[in-house]
Design a protein around this motif. Structure first.
Motif, short mmCIF file in Angstrom:
data_model
loop_
_atom_site.label_atom_id
_atom_site.label_comp_id
_atom_site.label_asym_id
_atom_site.label_seq_id
_atom_site.Cartn_x
_atom_site.Cartn_y
_atom_site.Cartn_z
N THR A 71 49.69 43.12 16.10
CA THR A 71 50.94 43.16 16.87
C THR A 71 51.56 41.77 16.89
O THR A 71 50.94 40.79 16.49
CB THR A 71 50.69 43.62 18.31
OG1 THR A 71 49.85 42.66 18.98
CG2 THR A 71 50.00 44.99 18.36
N GLU A 73 52.16 40.01 19.50
CA GLU A 73 51.42 39.18 20.44
C GLU A 73 50.08 38.72 19.88
O GLU A 73 49.66 37.58 20.11
CB GLU A 73 51.19 39.94 21.75
CG GLU A 73 50.51 39.11 22.84
CD GLU A 73 50.40 39.85 24.15
OE1 GLU A 73 49.74 39.34 25.07
OE2 GLU A 73 50.99 40.94 24.27
N SER A 74 49.42 39.59 19.13
CA SER A 74 48.07 39.25 18.69
C SER A 74 48.01 38.49 17.38
O SER A 74 47.05 37.75 17.13
CB SER A 74 47.25 40.54 18.53
OG SER A 74 47.74 41.32 17.45
N ALA A 75 49.04 38.65 16.52
CA ALA A 75 48.85 38.11 15.17
C ALA A 75 50.07 37.51 14.49
O ALA A 75 49.90 36.81 13.50
CB ALA A 75 48.29 39.21 14.27
#
Length: 253
Positions: A71, A73-75
């Motif tokens: 996502t 936010e994550s990556a």
């Protein structure tokens, strides 16, 4: 005769409505200002997180089993390393404009060792680049290793939509490109390839030119929160003024 001699205190209904309006406005402005405080903290954290990812040592690409968890936010903007073989015959040119002028993002599928596909944005090429006419070598042949920034797919544009049938592309729509090029097991994201060492320092870069990822996050939340809190103070000041004025009128003999 002065103005004060003919003024009368406001009635309870008028004062009640005024007080209610003031409370609603004050609470609304304070809530909006507080929301902007949270947004400011979130934006600063985002900028710091992305900056750390961009300048970090490249890590391995997410495996196909990890793709659903990728996502923004994550990556997004994670610095990654990948290895495989370019499929130049399934390359896609996406219209764009950069500091070098108008041209294309050169989107080339990279088939990894496990057979999965990752679209690699090898960089910007001018509109008259020979690769647009397939008249010269298109890029590295055989096994290659590269690094770049992981990016999420871009939806089709509102003003200029992608037209796969005419091979006209204006956004880096990974799913659309994969479908048009018949790419199975394609990752739902793409990678902006890093610039080759020294290429951005040359007066006339070679095409395609990597390393042109624009990372910009507008951060106006501080000015917004100041505006909302200032409006709240104005409402409070107006309420105090009216209250003192009403008190003075009622104390008049």
């Amino acid at each position: 005769m002065t103005d004060d001699s003919i003024r009368r205190p406001r009635g309870p209904v008028a004062l009640g409505l005024f007080a209610l309006l003031g409370l609603v406005l004050f609470a609304t402005f304070v809530a909006l200002g507080t929301w902007q405080v949270k947004r400011l903290a979130w934006k600063r954290d985002l900028i710091a997180r992305v900056d750390a990812r961009v300048h970090a040592t490249p890590v391995a690409m997410p495996s196909p089993g990890q793709w659903p968890a990728v996502t923004a936010e994550s990556a997004e903007y994670r610095h990654v390393s990948l290895h495989g073989r370019f499929l130049h015959d399934r390359q896609t040119l996406v219209w764009t404009a950069t500091d070098f002028g108008s041209g294309y993002w050169v989107m080339t599928p990279l088939q990894q060792d496990d057979g999965s596909i990752v679209l690699v944005n090898r960089g910007f090429a001018a509109a008259d680049w020979c690769g647009a006419k397939r008249a010269c070598a298109l890029g590295p042949e055989g096994e290659t290793t590269l690094t770049g920034l992981l990016r999420l797919s871009e939806p089709s544009g509102l003003l200029r939509s992608n037209d796969p049938a005419r091979n006209s592309w204006y956004t880096r729509d990974v799913a659309g490109i994969a479908k048009a090029r018949g790419l199975d097991r394609a990752a739902p994201f793409f990678v902006d390839e890093d610039a080759a060492p020294g290429t951005l320092d040359q007066g006339k870069p070679s095409w395609p030119q990597g390393g042109l990822t624009v990372i910009a996050f507008p951060n106006n939340h501080l000015s917004y929160l100041i505006t909302w809190y200032a409006l709240a103070l104005l409402v409070l000041g107006a309420g105090i003024y009216v209250g003192r004025d009403e008190y003075r009128l009622r104390k008049k003999p």
